[in-house]
Write a protein that holds these residues in place. Structure first.
Motif, PDB file in Angstrom:
ATOM      1  N   ARG A  66     -10.772  26.227 -23.900  1.00 54.36           N
ATOM      2  CA  ARG A  66      -8.915  24.848 -24.018  1.00 54.36           C
ATOM      3  C   ARG A  66      -9.128  24.886 -24.932  1.00 54.36           C
ATOM      4  O   ARG A  66      -8.491  24.732 -26.081  1.00 54.36           O
ATOM      5  CB  ARG A  66      -9.209  24.203 -22.797  1.00 54.36           C
ATOM      6  N   LEU A  67     -10.588  24.606 -25.714  1.00 57.46           N
ATOM      7  CA  LEU A  67     -10.532  24.241 -26.541  1.00 57.46           C
ATOM      8  C   LEU A  67     -10.627  24.565 -28.297  1.00 57.46           C
ATOM      9  O   LEU A  67     -10.770  24.547 -29.635  1.00 57.46           O
ATOM     10  CB  LEU A  67     -11.711  22.836 -27.238  1.00 57.46           C
ATOM     11  N   VAL A  68     -10.731  26.149 -28.088  1.00 57.50           N
ATOM     12  CA  VAL A  68     -10.629  27.566 -29.039  1.00 57.50           C
ATOM     13  C   VAL A  68      -9.676  28.141 -29.364  1.00 57.50           C
ATOM     14  O   VAL A  68      -8.982  27.981 -30.113  1.00 57.50           O
ATOM     15  CB  VAL A  68     -12.378  28.017 -29.140  1.00 57.50           C
ATOM     16  N   SER A  69      -9.537  28.434 -27.628  1.00 61.07           N
ATOM     17  CA  SER A  69      -8.190  30.183 -27.831  1.00 61.07           C
ATOM     18  C   SER A  69      -6.978  29.012 -27.851  1.00 61.07           C
ATOM     19  O   SER A  69      -5.976  29.125 -28.586  1.00 61.07           O
ATOM     20  CB  SER A  69      -8.954  30.768 -26.376  1.00 61.07           C
ATOM     21  N   ASP A  70      -6.486  27.437 -27.101  1.00 64.70           N
ATOM     22  CA  ASP A  70      -5.649  27.536 -26.546  1.00 64.70           C
ATOM     23  C   ASP A  70      -4.866  26.144 -27.497  1.00 64.70           C
ATOM     24  O   ASP A  70      -3.728  26.257 -28.123  1.00 64.70           O
ATOM     25  CB  ASP A  70      -5.592  26.055 -25.220  1.00 64.70           C
ATOM     26  N   VAL A  71      -6.270  26.016 -27.805  1.00 70.21           N
ATOM     27  CA  VAL A  71      -6.018  24.931 -29.588  1.00 70.21           C
ATOM     28  C   VAL A  71      -5.372  25.820 -30.281  1.00 70.21           C
ATOM     29  O   VAL A  71      -4.416  25.750 -31.008  1.00 70.21           O
ATOM     30  CB  VAL A  71      -7.540  24.424 -30.134  1.00 70.21           C
ATOM     31  N   ASP A  72      -5.939  27.510 -30.781  1.00 72.58           N
ATOM     32  CA  ASP A  72      -5.525  27.749 -31.757  1.00 72.58           C
ATOM     33  C   ASP A  72      -4.280  28.003 -31.453  1.00 72.58           C
ATOM     34  O   ASP A  72      -3.464  28.548 -31.897  1.00 72.58           O
ATOM     35  CB  ASP A  72      -6.681  29.676 -31.653  1.00 72.58           C
ATOM     36  N   ALA A  73      -3.583  28.857 -30.481  1.00 78.10           N
ATOM     37  CA  ALA A  73      -2.503  29.334 -29.289  1.00 78.10           C
ATOM     38  C   ALA A  73      -1.560  28.178 -30.295  1.00 78.10           C
ATOM     39  O   ALA A  73      -0.087  28.157 -30.218  1.00 78.10           O
ATOM     40  CB  ALA A  73      -2.317  29.408 -27.853  1.00 78.10           C
ATOM     41  N   LEU A  74      -1.677  26.758 -30.511  1.00 79.47           N
ATOM     42  CA  LEU A  74      -0.602  26.153 -30.604  1.00 79.47           C
ATOM     43  C   LEU A  74      -0.107  26.187 -32.416  1.00 79.47           C
ATOM     44  O   LEU A  74       0.952  25.737 -31.933  1.00 79.47           O
ATOM     45  CB  LEU A  74      -1.313  24.589 -30.473  1.00 79.47           C
ATOM     46  N   GLN A  75      -0.739  27.073 -32.447  1.00 76.58           N
ATOM     47  CA  GLN A  75      -0.107  27.456 -34.535  1.00 76.58           C
ATOM     48  C   GLN A  75       0.974  28.469 -34.267  1.00 76.58           C
ATOM     49  O   GLN A  75       2.234  28.200 -34.690  1.00 76.58           O
ATOM     50  CB  GLN A  75      -1.042  28.079 -34.942  1.00 76.58           C
ATOM     51  N   ASP A  76       1.467  28.972 -32.555  1.00 81.32           N
ATOM     52  CA  ASP A  76       2.131  29.721 -32.578  1.00 81.32           C
ATOM     53  C   ASP A  76       3.424  29.334 -32.126  1.00 81.32           C
ATOM     54  O   ASP A  76       4.990  29.878 -32.034  1.00 81.32           O
ATOM     55  CB  ASP A  76       2.134  30.594 -31.193  1.00 81.32           C
ATOM     56  N   TYR A  77       3.150  27.722 -31.764  1.00 86.41           N
ATOM     57  CA  TYR A  77       4.866  27.519 -31.897  1.00 86.41           C
ATOM     58  C   TYR A  77       5.445  26.653 -33.322  1.00 86.41           C
ATOM     59  O   TYR A  77       6.712  27.103 -32.988  1.00 86.41           O
ATOM     60  CB  TYR A  77       4.737  26.207 -31.407  1.00 86.41           C
ATOM     61  N   TRP A  78       4.850  26.724 -34.403  1.00 86.81           N
ATOM     62  CA  TRP A  78       5.609  26.684 -35.150  1.00 86.81           C
ATOM     63  C   TRP A  78       5.757  28.184 -36.249  1.00 86.81           C
ATOM     64  O   TRP A  78       7.016  28.679 -36.539  1.00 86.81           O
ATOM     65  CB  TRP A  78       5.369  26.006 -36.248  1.00 86.81           C
ATOM     66  N   LEU A  79       4.191  28.667 -35.945  1.00 93.64           N
ATOM     67  CA  LEU A  79       4.675  30.573 -36.587  1.00 93.64           C
ATOM     68  C   LEU A  79       5.738  31.839 -36.006  1.00 93.64           C
ATOM     69  O   LEU A  79       6.359  32.026 -36.253  1.00 93.64           O
ATOM     70  CB  LEU A  79       3.295  30.718 -36.866  1.00 93.64           C
ATOM     71  N   ARG A  80       5.847  31.813 -34.071  1.00100.44           N
ATOM     72  CA  ARG A  80       6.084  32.445 -33.766  1.00100.44           C
ATOM     73  C   ARG A  80       7.376  31.772 -33.022  1.00100.44           C
ATOM     74  O   ARG A  80       7.241  33.015 -32.269  1.00100.44           O
ATOM     75  CB  ARG A  80       5.045  33.708 -33.557  1.00100.44           C
ATOM     76  N   TRP A  81       7.836  31.202 -32.949  1.00102.28           N
ATOM     77  CA  TRP A  81       9.076  30.522 -32.407  1.00102.28           C
ATOM     78  C   TRP A  81      10.042  30.131 -33.149  1.00102.28           C
ATOM     79  O   TRP A  81      10.866  30.333 -32.866  1.00102.28           O
ATOM     80  CB  TRP A  81       8.377  29.501 -30.922  1.00102.28           C
ATOM     81  N   LEU A  82       9.713  28.269 -33.504  1.00102.87           N
ATOM     82  CA  LEU A  82      10.448  27.938 -34.508  1.00102.87           C
ATOM     83  C   LEU A  82      11.179  28.762 -35.726  1.00102.87           C
ATOM     84  O   LEU A  82      12.023  29.148 -36.114  1.00102.87           O
ATOM     85  CB  LEU A  82       9.849  26.399 -35.227  1.00102.87           C
ATOM     86  N   LEU A  83      10.689  29.034 -36.804  1.00102.66           N
ATOM     87  CA  LEU A  83      10.096  30.145 -38.025  1.00102.66           C
ATOM     88  C   LEU A  83      11.280  31.203 -37.795  1.00102.66           C
ATOM     89  O   LEU A  83      12.955  31.181 -38.301  1.00102.66           O
ATOM     90  CB  LEU A  83       9.163  30.576 -38.559  1.00102.66           C
ATOM     91  N   PRO A  84      10.969  32.264 -36.216  1.00105.00           N
ATOM     92  CA  PRO A  84      12.522  33.659 -36.479  1.00105.00           C
ATOM     93  C   PRO A  84      13.574  32.638 -35.266  1.00105.00           C
ATOM     94  O   PRO A  84      14.453  32.979 -35.607  1.00105.00           O
ATOM     95  CB  PRO A  84      10.895  33.606 -34.879  1.00105.00           C
ATOM     96  N   ALA A  85      12.741  31.355 -34.693  1.00105.67           N
ATOM     97  CA  ALA A  85      14.112  31.366 -34.162  1.00105.67           C
ATOM     98  C   ALA A  85      15.701  30.553 -35.440  1.00105.67           C
ATOM     99  O   ALA A  85      16.546  30.475 -35.044  1.00105.67           O
ATOM    100  CB  ALA A  85      14.797  29.902 -33.079  1.00105.67           C
ATOM    101  N   GLY A  86      14.919  29.763 -36.223  1.00107.78           N
ATOM    102  CA  GLY A  86      15.795  29.442 -37.336  1.00107.78           C
ATOM    103  C   GLY A  86      16.455  30.399 -38.490  1.00107.78           C
ATOM    104  O   GLY A  86      17.202  30.148 -38.754  1.00107.78           O
ATOM    105  N   ALA A  87      15.574  31.010 -38.816  1.00115.60           N
ATOM    106  CA  ALA A  87      15.611  32.445 -39.210  1.00115.60           C
ATOM    107  C   ALA A  87      16.678  33.387 -38.447  1.00115.60           C
ATOM    108  O   ALA A  87      17.750  33.734 -39.153  1.00115.60           O
ATOM    109  CB  ALA A  87      14.742  33.477 -39.855  1.00115.60           C
ATOM    110  N   ALA A  88      16.395  33.390 -37.359  1.00122.64           N
ATOM    111  CA  ALA A  88      17.929  34.012 -36.794  1.00122.64           C
ATOM    112  C   ALA A  88      18.877  33.656 -36.706  1.00122.64           C
ATOM    113  O   ALA A  88      20.459  33.959 -36.704  1.00122.64           O
ATOM    114  CB  ALA A  88      17.237  34.757 -35.121  1.00122.64           C
TER     115      ALA A  88
END
Length: 288
Positions: A66-88
């Motif tokens: 939870r404190l390593v992998s899941d915290v690291d996964a939080l960066q995907d919200y901006w890099l792999r969701w919001l940024l591609p959606a905004g560019a699209a």
């Protein structure tokens, strides 16, 4: 002359794409990594208040996940969701507007194709992968728990004769995680295939209305190539939307797992009105 301008622009955009992509990666990753560093500091400050009494119901391996992998996964919200959606959204709007300026029918065809590929396909693949994405983070935590228990208790398990059984449990957990990841990859492949199919159909439909417009004298013959090739370039912006939706689902589950720990009740609370220490002389007298 028209074709020379197109060839020169293609070369310029081809070189500029690498430059712009590199600059985008630098800026976005710098911002997200700074935000991730602040998140880690907040998490560890919260753990100071919770550990160890407030985390008795959480296994070590699952807590580590939870404190390593899941915290690291939080960066995907901006890099792999919001940024591609905004560019699209931005690229789709510009492409539809430019194509509609050349030929309104082609603009309508492109808008329908981009809407189907950028919204319809991600909704379909998201529904297919929702169950797998929801199980991915817990399965990763189970595997981390099994491996941690196996590595930290190898000597005791060997003496007790339970090492083969615990090793088999770790292998089963690994197999479960592999199957869940395979299902998520199947949804990604489905999204890529459907997007490529819609892209080809949209280009063919744009070519059809473009040829009819040229025959009717409403479109210049040279501009027909622009009407046909613009959809192929525009669909590159929505190609990653199915995967972006999957990352959104994955990040949501990881965030829930992190907040399950952070929202745990504090075992020892600070008093609202702290006691004041007695004067120094009184404390000396009390020790006597």
């Amino acid at each position: 002359m028209y074709l020379m301008v197109a060839v020169t622009a293609t070369r310029a955009f081809g070189i500029g794409r690498a430059v712009f992509r590199y600059a985008e990666r630098l800026v976005s990753h710098d911002a997200v990594l700074r935000m991730l560093a602040d998140t880690r500091v907040a998490v560890y400050r919260r753990l100071e208040r919770l550990a160890p009494a407030g985390l008795r119901g959480t296994r070590r391996g699952d807590l580590l996940s939870r404190l390593v992998s899941d915290v690291d996964a939080l960066q995907d919200y901006w890099l792999r969701w919001l940024l591609p959606a905004g560019a699209a959204v931005a690229v789709s709007a510009l492409s539809v507007g430019f194509t509609a300026w050349l030929l309104p029918e082609a603009g309508a065809v492109l808008a329908a194709g981009l809407l189907a590929a950028g919204a319809g396909v991600p909704l379909l693949t998201g529904a297919v992968a929702r169950r797998a994405e929801g199980r991915l983070a817990p399965a990763r935590g189970v595997l981390a728990t099994r491996v941690t228990d196996l590595l930290t208790g190898t000597a005791e398990l060997t003496v007790a004769g339970a090492l083969p059984a615990r090793t088999a449990e770790a292998r089963r957990a690994d197999g479960t995680l592999t199957r869940i990841a395979s299902r998520a990859a199947t949804a990604t492949a489905l999204g890529d295939g459907l997007t490529a199919l819609i892209s080809g159909l949209t280009a063919a439909a744009a070519a059809l209305v473009g040829v009819q417009a040229v025959a009717a004298g409403r479109l210049d013959g040279v501009a027909l190539a622009v009407v046909i090739l613009t959809p192929l370039a525009a669909f590159e912006a929505v190609l990653g939307m199915p995967l972006a939706v999957q990352y959104r689902q994955r990040v949501r589950r990881s965030a829930e797992r992190v907040y399950e720990v952070l929202d745990a009740p504090v075992p020892v609370r600070e008093p609202e009105t702290p006691w004041t220490l007695p004067p120094r002389r009184s404390r000396s007298w009390s020790r006597r």
